[in-house]
Design an enzyme around this catalytic site. Structure first.
Site, short mmCIF file in Angstrom:
data_model
loop_
_atom_site.label_atom_id
_atom_site.label_comp_id
_atom_site.label_asym_id
_atom_site.label_seq_id
_atom_site.Cartn_x
_atom_site.Cartn_y
_atom_site.Cartn_z
N LYS A 66 7.74 20.56 -13.32
CA LYS A 66 7.06 21.38 -12.31
C LYS A 66 7.96 21.74 -11.13
O LYS A 66 7.76 22.77 -10.50
CB LYS A 66 5.82 20.64 -11.79
CG LYS A 66 4.69 20.58 -12.79
CD LYS A 66 3.45 19.95 -12.19
CE LYS A 66 2.32 19.96 -13.21
NZ LYS A 66 1.05 19.52 -12.63
N ASN A 87 2.91 25.16 -11.84
CA ASN A 87 2.24 24.77 -13.08
C ASN A 87 1.81 25.97 -13.92
O ASN A 87 1.36 25.80 -15.04
CB ASN A 87 1.02 23.86 -12.80
CG ASN A 87 -0.20 24.66 -12.39
OD1 ASN A 87 -0.09 25.63 -11.64
ND2 ASN A 87 -1.35 24.26 -12.90
N ASP A 102 -2.77 23.84 -9.41
CA ASP A 102 -3.22 22.44 -9.26
C ASP A 102 -3.94 22.27 -7.93
O ASP A 102 -4.99 21.64 -7.84
CB ASP A 102 -2.01 21.48 -9.28
CG ASP A 102 -1.41 21.33 -10.66
OD1 ASP A 102 -2.16 21.43 -11.65
OD2 ASP A 102 -0.19 21.12 -10.76
N GLY A 133 4.99 13.79 -8.23
CA GLY A 133 5.10 15.23 -8.42
C GLY A 133 3.87 16.04 -8.00
O GLY A 133 4.00 17.17 -7.56
N VAL A 134 2.68 15.46 -8.13
CA VAL A 134 1.47 16.24 -7.88
C VAL A 134 1.00 16.12 -6.42
O VAL A 134 0.16 16.90 -5.96
CB VAL A 134 0.35 15.78 -8.86
CG1 VAL A 134 -0.21 14.42 -8.48
CG2 VAL A 134 -0.77 16.80 -8.94
N TYR A 216 -8.05 11.03 -15.26
CA TYR A 216 -9.37 11.15 -15.89
C TYR A 216 -9.43 10.50 -17.27
O TYR A 216 -10.46 10.51 -17.92
CB TYR A 216 -9.84 12.62 -15.94
CG TYR A 216 -8.93 13.55 -16.69
CD1 TYR A 216 -7.89 14.19 -16.04
CD2 TYR A 216 -9.13 13.81 -18.04
CE1 TYR A 216 -7.06 15.05 -16.71
CE2 TYR A 216 -8.30 14.67 -18.72
CZ TYR A 216 -7.26 15.28 -18.05
OH TYR A 216 -6.42 16.13 -18.72
N GLY A 237 -10.35 12.92 -12.15
CA GLY A 237 -9.58 14.16 -12.13
C GLY A 237 -10.03 15.22 -13.13
O GLY A 237 -9.37 16.26 -13.26
P1 ATR Z 1 5.96 12.24 -10.99
O1 ATR Z 1 6.66 12.58 -12.24
O2 ATR Z 1 4.54 12.69 -10.88
O3 ATR Z 1 6.75 12.54 -9.76
P2 ATR Z 1 6.38 9.64 -10.34
O4 ATR Z 1 7.46 10.06 -9.47
O5 ATR Z 1 6.62 8.53 -11.32
O6 ATR Z 1 5.78 10.74 -11.17
O7 ATR Z 1 5.13 9.30 -9.40
C1 ATR Z 1 4.27 8.34 -9.69
C2 ATR Z 1 3.63 7.85 -8.42
O8 ATR Z 1 2.95 6.62 -8.74
C3 ATR Z 1 4.63 7.51 -7.32
O9 ATR Z 1 3.99 7.70 -6.09
C4 ATR Z 1 4.88 6.03 -7.59
O10 ATR Z 1 5.34 5.29 -6.49
P3 ATR Z 1 6.92 5.09 -6.25
O11 ATR Z 1 7.41 6.35 -5.62
O12 ATR Z 1 7.02 3.92 -5.37
O13 ATR Z 1 7.53 4.85 -7.62
C5 ATR Z 1 3.50 5.58 -7.94
N1 ATR Z 1 3.50 4.33 -8.67
C6 ATR Z 1 3.85 4.12 -9.96
N2 ATR Z 1 3.68 2.83 -10.28
C7 ATR Z 1 3.22 2.19 -9.15
C8 ATR Z 1 2.81 0.85 -8.84
N3 ATR Z 1 2.89 -0.11 -9.75
N4 ATR Z 1 2.38 0.58 -7.59
C9 ATR Z 1 2.30 1.56 -6.68
N5 ATR Z 1 2.64 2.85 -6.91
C10 ATR Z 1 3.10 3.16 -8.13
#
Ligand code: ATR
Length: 268
Positions: A66, A87, A102, A133-134, A216, A237
């Site tokens: 995205k 998106n 989104d 990302g979202v 969801y 969601g």
């Molecule tokens: P995207 O591809 O959507 O950017 P991502 O960067 O993996 O996916 O984002 C996932 C989100 O879930 C992030 O906010 C991540 O927090 P971090 O930036 O600290 O990694 C959060 N997340 C994933 N696992 C987590 C956990 N166990 N506790 C708290 N936050 C978590």
């Protein structure tokens, strides 16, 4: 045959083809098909070329492309530029244009759920968990509704980076929370596995706040279950997913599909 695609990686679980093909049939849009395709970053240019040439009519983009698709597009509509997230892709006057539905899916869901109009929450606090990302699409949507926005992410630096896009947001430490909120939104991936726990204490939020989880599947994460048991309103969601798809469909066909029980059941 007019061809549409959703591209991402992974993509197996995407419900978008089921939904868009159902709408093509329902609205008698003939010779149109929507498919999913697992791709790598290097494949994006070729797909955009095909959209430019009319070999593909339009596309949805999902994780993890995205953001990385932004520089490859001829033009971005404002929501895509302001969230740095695309998106939906469509063609107009020979240009390949990226937009973001989104935020609109989330905005529409919140307005329907809380029965509010734009800028109706000016003195309310809104708490967003996560900075993935979202999240920028969620902030963009909530800014239109009004209210003071707080963002907290396990990795605080990622939340701070969102401040470059949205200077008005307030960042708070993971584990802390604003005193009172109207809406709490989980944008993290915690909950995708049924046993996942955020390990945040919301036990004093039992005043009919709205807890919104973008996830969801499963239908009710522990975050939502605990909120429901405290007496809060909860929503997952699913409607946001339906509306983001509906707004994308409208870009391509000029028809805004109805979100009715039949289409909700299609996803069950
Ligand atoms: P995207 O591809 O959507 O950017 P991502 O960067 O993996 O996916 O984002 C996932 C989100 O879930 C992030 O906010 C991540 O927090 P971090 O930036 O600290 O990694 C959060 N997340 C994933 N696992 C987590 C956990 N166990 N506790 C708290 N936050 C978590």
């Amino acid at each position: 045959m007019k061809k549409y695609l959703v591209v991402g990686n992974p993509i197996e679980h995407s419900l978008s083809p089921k939904l868009h093909n159902y709408w093509f049939k329902k609205y008698r849009i003939e010779n149109s098909i929507y498919e999913k395709r697992k791709i790598e970053q290097k494949d994006l240019l070729e797909i955009l070329e095909k959209i430019k040439k009319g070999e593909i009519e339009g596309a949805n983009v999902t994780l993890p492309f995205k953001k990385s698709i932004l520089p490859l597009l001829d033009r971005l509509e404002a929501p895509a530029a302001e969230t740095q997230s695309v998106n939906t892709i469509f063609r107009e006057n020979g240009q390949v244009i990226g937009t973001n539905t989104d935020w609109k899916g989330f905005n529409q869901t919140i307005k329907k759920t809380l029965l509010i109009k734009e800028k109706k929450m000016v003195d309310k606090n809104i708490f967003i968990l996560g900075a993935g990302g979202v999240t920028s699409s969620i902030i963009y949507a909530l800014k239109k509704i009004g209210g003071k926005i707080f963002v907290s992410n396990r990795t605080q630096k990622k939340a701070e980076e969102l401040k470059n896009l949205f200077p008005d947001i307030n960042i708070i430490k993971w584990g802390e929370k604003p005193p009172k909120c109207e809406i709490v939104v989980n944008t993290t991936s915690v909950g995708l596995n049924a046993s996942d726990e955020l390990n945040l204490d919301f036990s004093d939020y039992k005043d009919n706040e709205l807890f919104f989880d973008l996830i969801y599947n499963p239908k009710e994460t522990n975050f939502l279950k605990e909120a429901r048991l405290r007496g809060n309103k909860t929503i997952n969601g699913q409607l946001m997913f339906l509306y983001q798809a509906a707004f994308a469909f409208k870009y391509w066909t000029k028809i805004m599909p109805e979100i009715d029980n039949e289409v909700i059941e299609l996803l069950e």
